[in-house]
Design a protein around this motif. Structure first.
Motif, mmCIF file in Angstrom:
data_model
loop_
_atom_site.group_PDB
_atom_site.id
_atom_site.type_symbol
_atom_site.label_atom_id
_atom_site.label_comp_id
_atom_site.label_asym_id
_atom_site.label_seq_id
_atom_site.Cartn_x
_atom_site.Cartn_y
_atom_site.Cartn_z
ATOM 1 N N ALA A 1 0.163 -0.253 -7.741
ATOM 2 C CA ALA A 1 1.441 -0.478 -7.065
ATOM 3 C C ALA A 1 1.276 -0.399 -5.549
ATOM 4 C CB ALA A 1 2.469 0.551 -7.544
ATOM 5 N N VAL A 2 0.428 0.527 -5.085
ATOM 6 C CA VAL A 2 0.143 0.626 -3.650
ATOM 7 C C VAL A 2 -0.476 -0.676 -3.147
ATOM 8 C CG1 VAL A 2 -1.263 1.797 -1.913
ATOM 9 C CG2 VAL A 2 -0.095 3.135 -3.676
ATOM 10 N N LEU A 3 -1.432 -1.197 -3.895
ATOM 11 C CA LEU A 3 -2.096 -2.433 -3.488
ATOM 12 C C LEU A 3 -1.119 -3.599 -3.394
ATOM 13 C CD1 LEU A 3 -5.360 -2.143 -5.600
ATOM 14 C CD2 LEU A 3 -5.161 -1.892 -3.126
ATOM 15 N N MET A 4 -0.166 -3.657 -4.312
ATOM 16 C CA MET A 4 0.799 -4.756 -4.285
ATOM 17 C C MET A 4 1.716 -4.669 -3.069
ATOM 18 S SD MET A 4 1.830 -5.589 -8.254
ATOM 19 C CE MET A 4 2.091 -3.902 -8.795
ATOM 20 N N LYS A 5 1.858 -3.468 -2.500
ATOM 21 C CA LYS A 5 2.709 -3.294 -1.330
ATOM 22 C C LYS A 5 1.943 -3.422 -0.011
ATOM 23 C CE LYS A 5 5.899 -0.198 -3.768
ATOM 24 N NZ LYS A 5 6.393 1.203 -3.902
ATOM 25 N N THR A 6 0.619 -3.251 -0.059
ATOM 26 C CA THR A 6 -0.151 -3.228 1.180
ATOM 27 C C THR A 6 -1.094 -4.413 1.334
ATOM 28 O OG1 THR A 6 -1.818 -1.816 0.122
ATOM 29 C CG2 THR A 6 -0.066 -0.715 1.378
ATOM 30 N N LEU A 7 -1.397 -5.088 0.242
ATOM 31 C CA LEU A 7 -2.272 -6.262 0.274
ATOM 32 C C LEU A 7 -1.487 -7.492 -0.191
ATOM 33 C CD1 LEU A 7 -5.649 -5.141 -1.379
ATOM 34 C CD2 LEU A 7 -5.222 -5.556 1.042
ATOM 35 N N PRO A 8 -1.988 -8.675 0.093
ATOM 36 C CA PRO A 8 -1.438 -9.861 -0.565
ATOM 37 C C PRO A 8 -1.948 -9.934 -2.001
ATOM 38 C CG PRO A 8 -3.204 -10.491 0.910
ATOM 39 C CD PRO A 8 -2.973 -9.023 1.126
ATOM 40 N N SER B 1 5.603 7.641 -4.028
ATOM 41 C CA SER B 1 5.624 7.907 -2.582
ATOM 42 C C SER B 1 4.231 8.122 -2.004
ATOM 43 C CB SER B 1 6.467 9.160 -2.292
ATOM 44 O OG SER B 1 7.783 9.015 -2.764
ATOM 45 N N TYR B 2 3.213 8.222 -2.849
ATOM 46 C CA TYR B 2 1.891 8.628 -2.398
ATOM 47 C C TYR B 2 0.847 7.565 -2.725
ATOM 48 C CZ TYR B 2 4.320 13.113 -2.324
ATOM 49 O OH TYR B 2 5.223 14.110 -2.076
ATOM 50 N N SER B 3 -0.101 7.384 -1.805
ATOM 51 C CA SER B 3 -1.190 6.441 -2.047
ATOM 52 C C SER B 3 -2.535 7.139 -2.186
ATOM 53 C CB SER B 3 -1.270 5.417 -0.917
ATOM 54 O OG SER B 3 -1.958 5.932 0.214
ATOM 55 N N GLN B 4 -2.607 8.436 -1.899
ATOM 56 C CA GLN B 4 -3.847 9.217 -1.961
ATOM 57 C C GLN B 4 -4.943 8.571 -1.113
ATOM 58 O OE1 GLN B 4 -4.904 10.247 -6.004
ATOM 59 N NE2 GLN B 4 -3.316 11.791 -6.048
ATOM 60 N N GLY B 5 -4.585 8.201 0.087
ATOM 61 C CA GLY B 5 -5.553 7.666 1.034
ATOM 62 C C GLY B 5 -5.761 6.173 0.960
ATOM 63 N N LEU B 6 -5.260 5.533 -0.074
ATOM 64 C CA LEU B 6 -5.505 4.102 -0.240
ATOM 65 C C LEU B 6 -4.841 3.285 0.862
ATOM 66 C CD1 LEU B 6 -6.678 1.765 -1.798
ATOM 67 C CD2 LEU B 6 -4.763 1.912 -3.414
ATOM 68 N N GLU B 7 -3.671 3.707 1.331
ATOM 69 C CA GLU B 7 -3.023 2.967 2.406
ATOM 70 C C GLU B 7 -3.903 2.936 3.660
ATOM 71 O OE1 GLU B 7 1.331 2.583 4.536
ATOM 72 O OE2 GLU B 7 0.703 4.572 3.879
ATOM 73 N N MET B 8 -4.530 4.053 4.009
ATOM 74 C CA MET B 8 -5.417 4.067 5.159
ATOM 75 C C MET B 8 -6.681 3.268 4.896
ATOM 76 S SD MET B 8 -6.337 4.679 8.168
ATOM 77 C CE MET B 8 -5.011 5.667 8.868
#
Length: 224
Positions: A161-168, A21-28
């Motif tokens: 996993a965050v990168l796979m959801k937020t980046l191509p 559930s957490y990206s630790q700032g990576l999403e921003m």
């Protein structure tokens, strides 16, 4: 019993503590285009590992694990309070509190947790992730060094996993990133295991600012 099973259990993304559930700032960081491709993602993660985690988060967690394994409860509670005080933003504090609470709920329902360890959970109003991780390692039983390795691996796996959801970024690209980052992960573990406590500390201003900005991000997938 094969001791690797307990280690895999602790490092597994299926551990029900909500790490996904957490990206630790990576999403921003993605939103702000600081991270926009594999190369920039590698720089962000490597900087996090060597400039932040290896200098403070990881050695502090390792100290938790040693204190729990040695049943040094006063030291463990002091470390837990230090960890809670070090959360720089509301999101990061809520993340640690929620994941620590989830670990407490998990371990409370398992026979491996001894009474002394249960008392440590009860002694704190907000048991954080580091405390829960250390008590899980004590319960299962996993060495402090292996528990640190499991935590670092889980952190890296979640960032990918965050990168796979937020980046191509596809799964094969994520595996290439893993190969590129494993030496950095090993170096972070080495530094965390050798740094003296008087030198613990990082000044991750970029992470703190990104985390604070994420609290107000209009549309987001993650809680931090």
């Amino acid at each position: 019993m094969n001791h690797a099973w307990q280690l895999l259990r602790l490092a597994s993304p299926q551990l029900p503590i909500g790490g996904y559930s957490y990206s630790q700032g990576l999403e921003m960081a993605v939103e702000q285009h600081q991270v926009h491709d594999s190369d920039s993602a590698q720089r962000w993660i490597a900087d996090q590992l060597l400039l932040n985690l290896a200098r403070f988060e990881a050695p502090l967690l390792l100290a938790h694990c040693h204190a729990a394994a040695d049943a040094d409860w006063p030291a463990l509670l002091t470390l837990a309070n230090q960890h809670r005080a070090s959360r720089e933003t509301r999101e990061l504090r809520l993340e640690s509190r929620q994941m620590g609470y989830s670990l407490q709920q998990l371990l409370d329902g398992l026979p491996e947790l001894d009474d002394a360890a249960r008392a440590q959970f009860a002694a704190l109003d907000e048991p954080g992730l580091a405390l829960g991780w250390a008590l899980a390692a004590r319960a299962w039983p996993i060495s402090a060094d292996d528990a640190l390795a499991a935590w670092l691996w889980g952190w890296l796996e979640n960032q990918l996993a965050v990168l796979m959801k937020t980046l191509p970024l596809g799964q094969q690209a994520a595996q290439r990133l893993t190969s590129a980052l494993l030496p950095t992960l090993s170096e972070a573990q080495r530094q965390a295991s050798t740094i003296h406590p008087e030198h613990w500390g990082s000044a991750a201003f970029g992470l703190a600012l990104t985390s604070m900005a994420h609290e107000r991000q209009y549309s987001r997938l993650f809680r931090s």
